[in-house]
Design an enzyme around this catalytic site. Structure first.
Site: not given
Ligand code: GLN
Length: 245
Positions: A98, A199
């Protein structure tokens, strides 16, 4: 006597990039090594720490909120990029999840700021004004030796990622949004550098993928004994069912 093979893992920014089960992913790697009598070593590299390009078999960067990514992007780009690039060039596994995936690409464009990435994956990400892409996701991967296998997970991201012309996705979306909710692609892979929005927790839900990473990181000559994965497989089957597959 031959030394026990040891998986050496470095977590990048473990205090910042650790949203959603990233510690569980690392624990999964540890357990699956230890259950087989293999060694496991975990180190962290935070802001300001030097990164050893040769000292690890697997470099892991987890997810983070935009503000966490803002905090580590400059350090990653300016201080750790050469070492991480060197590690990737010698075939070490680099896994970004992510927020970590986004920072393995060229850049993450926020409203008023562009966060530089390390450019190990030919991808670019833009923070869209629309809704976050949230929910269960399943993909069919295209990985050497694991063609057609399914990864199940959970995604929650505001960024939309697009692959460069020659870039390979990690897999094809079977259920969920994937890189951008539009092109049916999820994640990206270039050799042993892998990024994904899954995730979930990614590795406990997909024990075969944990083993793929361990085997790839340890290299030829290390054969992984099978483990009793009945529970993981049931959970995986449930996840697939929940995703309507
Ligand atoms: N901040 C990033 C987004 O919202 C990654 C989010 C995350 O790692 N869940 O796209």
């Amino acid at each position: 006597m031959r030394e026990t093979p040891t998986l050496r893992v470095c977590a990048l920014y473990p205090d910042l990039m650790n949203i959603y089960a990233d510690r569980g992913n690392l624990l999964m790697l540890r357990r699956r090594c230890e259950w087989r009598g293999l060694g496991f070593e975990l180190a962290g590299a935070g802001i300001g720490d030097a990164l050893d390009p040769d000292g690890f078999d697997l470099y892991y960067m987890g997810g983070g909120q935009d503000r966490d990514q803002e905090l580590c992007a400059a350090d990653l780009h300016e201080q750790k990029r050469p070492a991480l690039t060197g590690a990737a060039q010698r075939g070490a596994v680099v896994l970004g999840v992510c927020g970590g995936y986004q920072l393995l690409g060229h850049a993450y464009q926020l409203d008023d700021e562009e966060l530089p990435g390390v450019g190990l994956l030919d991808i670019s990400t833009t923070r869209a004004a629309g809704p976050r892409l949230i929910g269960n996701v399943a993909i069919e991967v295209d990985l050497p030796g694991a063609e057609g296998r399914v990864l199940a997970g959970f995604e929650n991201h505001g960024g939309r990622t697009h692959l460069g012309a020659g870039a390979q996705p990690l897999g094809r979306v079977l259920h969920g949004h994937g890189n951008n909710g539009e092109d049916g692609r999820e994640g990206s892979r270039d050799g042993n550098v892998i990024g994904t929005y899954l995730h979930g927790p990614l590795l406990p839900k997909n024990s075969w993928f944990a083993d793929w990473l361990i085997a790839t990181a340890l290299g030829d000559g290390v054969v992984l004994e099978p483990l009793d994965d009945e529970l993981e497989q049931l959970a995986h089957a449930d996840a697939r069912k929940a995703a309507g597959l």
